[in-house]
Design a protein around this motif. Sequence first.
Motif, PDB file in Angstrom:
ATOM      1  N   ALA A 288      10.182  -1.899   3.315  1.00 32.30           N
ATOM      2  CA  ALA A 288       9.253  -1.501   2.439  1.00 32.30           C
ATOM      3  C   ALA A 288       8.787  -2.013   0.973  1.00 32.30           C
ATOM      4  O   ALA A 288       7.750  -2.422   0.750  1.00 32.30           O
ATOM      5  CB  ALA A 288       8.847  -0.049   2.136  1.00 32.30           C
ATOM      6  N   ALA A 289       9.854  -2.790   0.507  1.00 29.56           N
ATOM      7  CA  ALA A 289       9.804  -3.550  -0.715  1.00 29.56           C
ATOM      8  C   ALA A 289       9.915  -5.125   0.021  1.00 29.56           C
ATOM      9  O   ALA A 289      10.569  -5.547   0.538  1.00 29.56           O
ATOM     10  CB  ALA A 289      10.887  -2.619  -1.878  1.00 29.56           C
ATOM     11  N   GLN A 290       8.411  -5.779  -1.174  1.00 29.96           N
ATOM     12  CA  GLN A 290       9.358  -7.104  -1.183  1.00 29.96           C
ATOM     13  C   GLN A 290       9.586  -7.806  -2.578  1.00 29.96           C
ATOM     14  O   GLN A 290      10.577  -7.422  -2.788  1.00 29.96           O
ATOM     15  CB  GLN A 290       8.176  -7.931  -0.568  1.00 29.96           C
ATOM     16  N   CYS A 291       8.987  -7.787  -3.066  1.00 31.33           N
ATOM     17  CA  CYS A 291       9.539  -8.683  -4.731  1.00 31.33           C
ATOM     18  C   CYS A 291       9.600  -6.942  -5.625  1.00 31.33           C
ATOM     19  O   CYS A 291      10.710  -6.815  -6.467  1.00 31.33           O
ATOM     20  CB  CYS A 291       8.123  -8.115  -5.227  1.00 31.33           C
ATOM     21  N   GLY A 292       8.904  -5.765  -4.909  1.00 28.95           N
ATOM     22  CA  GLY A 292       9.497  -4.239  -5.320  1.00 28.95           C
ATOM     23  C   GLY A 292       9.036  -3.913  -6.807  1.00 28.95           C
ATOM     24  O   GLY A 292       8.988  -2.893  -6.993  1.00 28.95           O
TER      25      GLY A 292
ATOM     26  N   CYS B 213       2.650  -8.190  -2.512  1.00 33.59           N
ATOM     27  CA  CYS B 213       3.273  -8.801  -1.366  1.00 33.59           C
ATOM     28  C   CYS B 213       2.451  -8.898  -0.664  1.00 33.59           C
ATOM     29  O   CYS B 213       2.767  -9.243   0.969  1.00 33.59           O
ATOM     30  CB  CYS B 213       4.565  -8.412  -1.434  1.00 33.59           C
ATOM     31  N   GLY B 214       1.954  -6.646  -0.038  1.00 35.25           N
ATOM     32  CA  GLY B 214       1.110  -7.019   1.400  1.00 35.25           C
ATOM     33  C   GLY B 214       2.451  -6.589   2.316  1.00 35.25           C
ATOM     34  O   GLY B 214       2.470  -6.566   3.182  1.00 35.25           O
ATOM     35  N   THR B 215       3.226  -5.711   1.925  1.00 33.82           N
ATOM     36  CA  THR B 215       4.679  -5.310   2.599  1.00 33.82           C
ATOM     37  C   THR B 215       3.266  -3.489   3.303  1.00 33.82           C
ATOM     38  O   THR B 215       4.158  -2.498   3.782  1.00 33.82           O
ATOM     39  CB  THR B 215       5.471  -4.261   1.801  1.00 33.82           C
ATOM     40  N   HIS B 216       2.075  -3.516   3.427  1.00 34.09           N
ATOM     41  CA  HIS B 216       1.104  -1.948   3.242  1.00 34.09           C
ATOM     42  C   HIS B 216       2.344  -1.902   4.492  1.00 34.09           C
ATOM     43  O   HIS B 216       1.586  -0.446   4.880  1.00 34.09           O
ATOM     44  CB  HIS B 216      -0.124  -1.871   3.390  1.00 34.09           C
ATOM     45  N   PHE B 217       2.132  -2.352   5.838  1.00 35.77           N
ATOM     46  CA  PHE B 217       2.379  -2.121   7.164  1.00 35.77           C
ATOM     47  C   PHE B 217       3.534  -1.284   7.087  1.00 35.77           C
ATOM     48  O   PHE B 217       4.030   0.006   7.382  1.00 35.77           O
ATOM     49  CB  PHE B 217       2.535  -3.422   8.210  1.00 35.77           C
ATOM     50  N   ARG B 218       4.533  -1.575   6.455  1.00 37.14           N
ATOM     51  CA  ARG B 218       5.889  -1.030   5.739  1.00 37.14           C
ATOM     52  C   ARG B 218       5.802   0.126   5.207  1.00 37.14           C
ATOM     53  O   ARG B 218       6.920   0.906   5.915  1.00 37.14           O
ATOM     54  CB  ARG B 218       7.215  -1.804   5.646  1.00 37.14           C
ATOM     55  N   ILE B 219       4.888   0.164   4.169  1.00 37.44           N
ATOM     56  CA  ILE B 219       5.549   1.265   3.597  1.00 37.44           C
ATOM     57  C   ILE B 219       4.861   2.429   4.664  1.00 37.44           C
ATOM     58  O   ILE B 219       5.233   3.673   4.570  1.00 37.44           O
ATOM     59  CB  ILE B 219       3.890   1.129   2.500  1.00 37.44           C
ATOM     60  N   VAL B 220       3.344   2.085   4.771  1.00 39.40           N
ATOM     61  CA  VAL B 220       2.883   3.791   5.793  1.00 39.40           C
ATOM     62  C   VAL B 220       3.994   3.964   6.915  1.00 39.40           C
ATOM     63  O   VAL B 220       4.358   4.762   7.057  1.00 39.40           O
ATOM     64  CB  VAL B 220       1.303   3.066   6.706  1.00 39.40           C
ATOM     65  N   ALA B 221       5.162   2.686   7.332  1.00 42.63           N
ATOM     66  CA  ALA B 221       6.040   2.946   8.761  1.00 42.63           C
ATOM     67  C   ALA B 221       7.274   4.179   7.660  1.00 42.63           C
ATOM     68  O   ALA B 221       7.987   5.129   8.174  1.00 42.63           O
ATOM     69  CB  ALA B 221       6.858   1.980   8.833  1.00 42.63           C
ATOM     70  N   ALA B 222       7.853   3.769   6.424  1.00 48.12           N
ATOM     71  CA  ALA B 222       8.658   5.178   6.025  1.00 48.12           C
ATOM     72  C   ALA B 222       8.122   5.810   5.443  1.00 48.12           C
ATOM     73  O   ALA B 222       9.010   6.737   5.381  1.00 48.12           O
ATOM     74  CB  ALA B 222       8.856   3.421   4.627  1.00 48.12           C
TER      75      ALA B 222
END
Length: 154
Positions: free
Chosen positions: A96-100, A136-145
């Motif tokens: 869920a992190a790209q740049c972090g 970075c736009g990782t919102h979908f991964r963040i929600v899944a996490a």
Amino acid sequence: MAKVAIRVNGKRHVVEAARDTPLLYVLRNDLHLRGPRFGCGLAQCGACTVQIDGEPTRSCVTAVGDVVDHKITTLEGLGTEEKPGPVQEAFIAHQAAQCGYCTNGMIVAADAFLAAHPDPTEDEIKRAMTPYLCRCGTHFRIVAAIKAAAEAKR
């Protein structure tokens, strides 16, 4: 300058600071914690988020003098490298992190959210995380996490 006593991640610390010094500065410069990060300095991005008595709080605009006698929790208080907390573990597993950069504040906020909402819907998660900016736009991964962390905590 005055001596200010604060409780961070279960430990009492006495620091020399003006009471109006942003909590973020004390956490990073005096206590050498790297979880909360300076992002915007205006409480808009969420990179500096910590928990104050379990509530997500922007430490860049919170005066250290206002948190005396309160419980402060940073990313470091949620787990360790060897034993990450459930939300940290889920963020790692779901990449869920790209740049972090925003991740630390989001993890702290998600942990507080799940403490209050142990069985959230996807829409509730999205609403809760709306105030946190991920460039970075990782919102979908963040929600899944966060969904996975909720399941792991139950």
